[in-house]
Design a protein around this motif. Structure first.
Motif, mmCIF file in Angstrom:
data_model
loop_
_atom_site.group_PDB
_atom_site.id
_atom_site.type_symbol
_atom_site.label_atom_id
_atom_site.label_comp_id
_atom_site.label_asym_id
_atom_site.label_seq_id
_atom_site.Cartn_x
_atom_site.Cartn_y
_atom_site.Cartn_z
ATOM 1 N N MET A 1 4.946 -19.901 92.021
ATOM 2 C CA MET A 1 5.769 -18.995 92.759
ATOM 3 C C MET A 1 4.091 -18.292 93.648
ATOM 4 O O MET A 1 3.447 -17.555 92.801
ATOM 5 C CB MET A 1 6.866 -18.425 92.904
ATOM 6 N N ASN A 2 4.092 -17.638 95.222
ATOM 7 C CA ASN A 2 3.071 -17.174 95.257
ATOM 8 C C ASN A 2 3.253 -16.086 94.967
ATOM 9 O O ASN A 2 4.561 -15.200 94.602
ATOM 10 C CB ASN A 2 3.382 -16.767 97.245
ATOM 11 N N ALA A 3 2.571 -15.122 94.200
ATOM 12 C CA ALA A 3 2.239 -13.517 93.515
ATOM 13 C C ALA A 3 3.356 -12.591 95.122
ATOM 14 O O ALA A 3 3.547 -11.847 93.883
ATOM 15 C CB ALA A 3 0.963 -13.264 93.378
ATOM 16 N N TRP A 4 2.732 -12.488 95.892
ATOM 17 C CA TRP A 4 3.545 -11.923 96.998
ATOM 18 C C TRP A 4 5.283 -12.003 97.163
ATOM 19 O O TRP A 4 5.578 -10.657 97.288
ATOM 20 C CB TRP A 4 2.829 -12.379 98.272
ATOM 21 N N HIS A 107 -5.573 -12.483 100.647
ATOM 22 C CA HIS A 107 -3.925 -12.904 99.830
ATOM 23 C C HIS A 107 -4.118 -14.698 99.290
ATOM 24 O O HIS A 107 -5.112 -14.993 100.073
ATOM 25 C CB HIS A 107 -3.492 -12.784 101.061
ATOM 26 N N GLY A 108 -3.807 -15.085 98.148
ATOM 27 C CA GLY A 108 -4.070 -16.534 97.686
ATOM 28 C C GLY A 108 -2.523 -16.895 97.210
ATOM 29 O O GLY A 108 -1.793 -16.099 96.639
#
Length: 108
Positions: A1-4, A107-108
């Motif tokens: 899952m994306n860190a954001w 963003h990554g």
């Protein structure tokens, strides 16, 4: 899952925990206190993978800043707490800082 996404969930659980803490009335209503502790635990559980990717200072500033803004608005509308114009101004500066930090990170 994306860190954001993890960071967004961490913010949501932190705000929920603070809301429940208010409902607990200083832990006099222990069920809300327990719910608060559970929500805070979930918040940290979501924050941990976020700081593996997002610099910890940035993640923490966004987490705490967004939490401050959100719970201030909840206090205003759900608990009829009043804020002065000066307090609204300082909360706006926190929000501007959180948005600025978010925009300044790759963003990554």
């Amino acid at each position: 899952m994306n860190a954001w996404i993890f960071l967004s969930l961490a913010i949501a659980f932190e705000v929920t925990g603070t809301f429940f803490l208010k409902l607990s009335s200083g832990f006099e209503k222990w069920q809300w206190g327990v719910a608060s502790l559970a929500a805070y635990s979930l918040s940290f559980w979501m924050l941990a993978p976020a700081v593996k990717v997002i610099p910890v200072g940035i993640a923490y500033a966004i987490w705490s800043g967004c939490g401050i803004v959100a719970i201030s608005m909840i206090g205003l509308f759900a608990f009829d707490e009043r804020l002065s114009a000066l307090q609204f101004g300082f909360i706006a500066m926190i929000l501007i800082g959180a948005v600025g930090l978010n925009l300044s990170v790759q963003h990554g």
